[in-house]
Design an enzyme around this catalytic site. Structure first.
Site, PDB file in Angstrom:
ATOM      1  N   GLU A   1      -5.829  -0.027  -7.962  1.00 60.09           N
ATOM      2  CA  GLU A   1      -4.610   0.398  -7.965  1.00 60.09           C
ATOM      3  C   GLU A   1      -3.564  -0.216  -8.588  1.00 60.09           C
ATOM      4  OE1 GLU A   1      -3.634   5.096  -5.774  1.00 60.09           O
ATOM      5  OE2 GLU A   1      -3.207   2.976  -4.347  1.00 60.09           O
TER       6      GLU A   1
ATOM      7  N   HIS B   1      -2.416  -2.539  -6.333  1.00 59.83           N
ATOM      8  CA  HIS B   1      -3.122  -2.366  -4.668  1.00 59.83           C
ATOM      9  C   HIS B   1      -4.677  -2.550  -4.815  1.00 59.83           C
ATOM     10  CE1 HIS B   1      -3.861   1.327  -1.474  1.00 59.83           C
ATOM     11  NE2 HIS B   1      -2.479  -0.568  -0.640  1.00 59.83           N
TER      12      HIS B   1
ATOM     13  N   SER C   1       0.852  -1.286  -0.228  1.00 56.21           N
ATOM     14  CA  SER C   1       0.028   0.106   0.025  1.00 56.21           C
ATOM     15  C   SER C   1       1.090   1.340   0.636  1.00 56.21           C
ATOM     16  CB  SER C   1      -0.862   0.075   1.065  1.00 56.21           C
ATOM     17  OG  SER C   1      -0.734  -1.235   2.441  1.00 56.21           O
TER      18      SER C   1
ATOM     19  N   ASN D   1      -3.399   6.398  -0.562  1.00 61.15           N
ATOM     20  CA  ASN D   1      -3.609   6.863   0.449  1.00 61.15           C
ATOM     21  C   ASN D   1      -1.884   7.363   0.696  1.00 61.15           C
ATOM     22  OD1 ASN D   1      -4.928   4.552   1.542  1.00 61.15           O
ATOM     23  ND2 ASN D   1      -3.543   2.943   1.562  1.00 61.15           N
TER      24      ASN D   1
END
Ligand code: 3H9
Length: 697
Positions: A439, A427, A406, A477
């Site tokens: 992702e 991800h 992540s 993130n």
């Protein structure tokens, strides 16, 4: 006659065939063609008219690309009224997806037939509007108020069989839409059937609309279209005449058409489709995908394996020990049981997926034949490197090696293999068999067909795949840590986690940031803060209260306590009474005198932080287009769809005002509030994020 509608006369029947691929949207040419076709049929002495669509579907609705532009005549409501008023018998024959304005044309026809696979519905609420061509008036007249309200406020399409049961269509017949339509029209003529206008039917029965309105508003977290659509159905029941009901529908339709929510939702509709269509992938063939390896059978790995199994892939699950492998299988079986319960797979399919398509392994050599391996092991660079070194040794040439990290540097992971061109980040979001976002993280040396394979896997798994570049946290993130930091700063300065969560659910987020942190596990942020501590700039404001919670063993939902306290069997939590003291201690340490925040200020600061970081992410090329950020936040972070995404929200709000606020906040903390160069540039040039979307799609 326009090219979009072909006119023929077969015996007594005039046939109007829609030819507007791909979905026969009711654009101006189609509307003109239908109007002219009805007129010509009447002039030609036809006794009936058949309307159907060439290609894959009957009309899938109004042409959404025309929204917001001046309406060109004939308008769809007038066209529907004209069809209904025709003295000829008008039959619609449906296949594919008869949606929105499409179903409204069918409801204006006097008889409706469909093939069994046809689906029909009024999905307008998902575009921030309501059915605006008589759908809210005609559907309840044929299906009854409750059934119509359900379809109109949920936007859910139904199958032909159910439509027949509900009285929405008259007949379901196997065959080609043209043939079954012609036969039905002839049969009606032979039987001397009368013209049958839905608008002439009695008004449907009223219900307690005010109670329903409140329920819909609450359920939609501020989304206006379902509740407003309900008011239009109310008019069908209560207006003095059909015409008065249509007039009320029009007023409410225009209200929504002119709303920001319509802008947001239409942006979401097109962006959802554009996000995986990258110019760089045009003509690039993905590598073959049949066998997938997953390393690590925790919640994430089991979720990825479940998604892969459900999409028809064979999965080898690699764990460290037999016990861990069995536990992983149990997790996967639990996920698949959920799919059985929801009717997505049968009991037989469950057996086949768990016992034939899934293989358990504890030895890396079992991955020798995998087309793609995705690791979901502990989030620690040294561990990832051990995994990739082993994969490099055993995997066949051309296998795609993917990390589900992540935050970590995919370039560094790729560099420990002799084939960095085959390495990519995939991800997933937890639970991976449920969350829509993927992702696809492209490292410096990732080859283009490996990128295409990442997107192909996303499509097979029914995900919304977004291309991201390498940086700490990628798109989602990275932006999350910035807006979360903004929330932490507001707490230090006087707000409470509970006020912040409330303000943001009021804005439309599914959950506030502190409830989200509890759900994801507070240890994740803790680990990330520790990792970043050595390189942290001295000017960064870092609170200590979140660490204190973790030091006391409170990691959120999984330990029963975090910002909230969770009781077994109960949904949601109640504020943790220990948290205010931790915050106060932190303020005292920093000698901060707390001040009050309004909900509006909380939301504004939070959104400005989000937009500013998102603009940096686009400016640095981590996201290629603003719409990539918008879809990331929508599908992975609970951003309200009706606002379109943070950068669409910013466009609607006005970029100059947002930049001005960021500059004002920078007077208090010029380290955190450094304006994004891209935002400054757009403001200086008087352009928007959407301009960038258009230039780069
Ligand atoms: C309405 O009807 C208002 C009225 O009540 C009142 C008016 C007064 N318009 O999704 P796909 C494009 S509101 C323009 O990939 P699938 C789509 O962008 C409308 N374009 O295919 C894509 O373009 P591209 C109510 C449209 O097989 C291409 O067609 N109707 C429209 O996965 C293929 O689409 C709806 O909300 C449109 N209406 O799914 C239905 N529809 O290739 C919206 C599609 O350039 N549409 N496009 O990316 C859908 O739900 C799905 O497209 C459908 C097909 C199920 C039809």
């Amino acid at each position: 006659m326009s090219n979009a509608i072909k006119y023929e006369k077969i015996g007594d029947i005039a046939v109007l065939t829609a030819q507007n691929p791909p979905v026969n949207a009711l654009g101006v040419d189609v509307r003109k063609g239908l109007l002219a076709g009805i007129q010509q049929a009447e002039n030609d002495g036809a006794k009936a008219v058949l309307i159907y669509g060439d290609g894959r579907t009957y009309f899938a609705g109004a042409d959404i690309r025309e929204f917001g532009k001046p309406m060109l005549d004939p308008g769809l409501p007038d066209l529907c009224n004209r069809i209904e008023a025709s003295p000829l018998i008008v039959v619609s024959s449906m296949h594919g997806t008869a949606l929105g304005g499409g179903l409204e044309v069918a409801l204006s026809s006097h008889y409706r037939i469909a093939v069994p696979s046809a689906k029909m519905g009024l999905p307008e609420v998902h575009l921030g509007i309501l059915p605006g061509a008589g759908g809210t008036q005609r559907l309840p007249r044929v299906a009854g108020t409750e059934a119509a309200l359900d379809m109109i406020t949920s936007g859910r399409p139904i199958k032909a069989g159910e439509a027949l049961e509900k009285g929405i269509i008259d007949r379901v017949t196997e065959g080609e839409p043209r043939e079954i339509g012609l036969a039905y029209a002839q049969e009606l003529l032979d039987a001397g059937a009368a013209r049958r206008a839905v608008g002439d039917m009695p008004a449907p029965e009223a219900i307690d609309f005010d109670v329903r309105y409140e329920t819909l508003l609450k359920k939609g977290r501020g989304q206006l279209s379902p509740a407003t659509a309900m008011r239009a159905v109310q008019a069908a029941c209560e207006a003095d005449s059909f015409e008065a009901g249509i007039k009320r529908e029009r007023e409410l339709f225009m209200e929504l058409m002119n709303s920001d929510q319509r802008l947001g939702m239409v942006h979401a509709f097109f962006s959802e489709r554009a996000v995986s269509k990258l110019p760089e992938l045009k003509g690039v063939a993905p590598r073959a995908l049949a066998d997938i390896g997953v390393i690590g059978g925790g919640t994430m790995g089991a979720g990825i394996a479940t998604a892969a199994l459900l999409s028809g892939l064979s999965v080898t699950m690699l764990e460290m020990t037999d016990e861990a492998a069995t536990a992983a299988k149990d997790r996967i079986a639990g996920n698949l049981q959920g799919a059985v319960k929801r009717g997505k797979i049968s009991a037989d399919q469950f057996e086949a997926l768990t016992n034939q398509s899934l293989t358990l392994a504890t030895d890396y050599t079992s991955l020798a034949n995998a087309d793609l391996v995705v690791e979901a092991v502990f989030e620690e660079m040294s561990v990832k490197k051990i995994v990739f070194t082993q994969l490099d040794e055993v995997c066949k040439p051309g296998a795609v090696l993917a990390t589900n990290t992540s935050y970590l540097d995919v370039n560094e992971i790729a560099a420990c293999t002799k084939r960095p061109e085959d390495v990519i980040g995939l991800h997933f979001f937890s639970p991976a068999h449920v969350m829509k976002l993927l992702e696809v993280v492209v490292a410096d040396k990732t080859s283009i067909d490996v990128v295409a394979t990442g997107f192909a896997l996303g499509k097979m798994l029914n995900k919304i795949s977004v291309r991201a570049g390498v940086c700490d946290g990628f798109i989602g993130n990275r932006i999350l840590s910035t807006y979360r930091a903004c929330a932490d700063h507001m707490i230090l300065d006087g707000a409470s986690p509970y006020q912040i969560d409330k303000a943001l659910t009021g804005f439309g987020f599914a959950m506030g940031p502190f409830a989200v942190a509890d759900l994801a596990g507070l240890d994740i942020g803790w680990a990330s803060r520790k990792r970043l501590a050595p390189t942290r700039d001295a000017r960064e404001r870092v609170p200590s209260f979140p660490d204190k919670l973790c030091e006391d063993g409170h990691f959120g939902q999984k330990t029963g306590k975090g910002y909230y306290v969770y009781e077994a069997g109960k949904r949601g939590g109640t504020p943790n009474p220990d948290v205010p003291a931790l915050i106060e201690a932190n303020r005292a340490e920093l000698a901060i005198t707390p001040r009050d925040f309004t909900d509006a200020e909380i939301t504004r600061r939070y959104m400005c932080a989000m937009v500013n970081e998102a603009a940096k992410v686009v400016g640095e090329g981590i996201a290629q287009r603003p719409l990539d950020v918008d879809m990331t936040l929508l599908f992975g972070y609970g951003f309200p769809r009706y606002r379109g995404g943070p950068l669409k929200w910013a466009d609607i709000e006005g970029l100059d005002g947002i930049l001005a606020d960021i500059m004002a906040y920078a007077k208090e903390d010029d380290y955190f509030w450094q304006p994004a160069p891209l935002l400054q540039q757009l403001v200086a040039e008087g352009r928007t994020f959407d301009d960038l979307n258009r230039e780069n799609s």
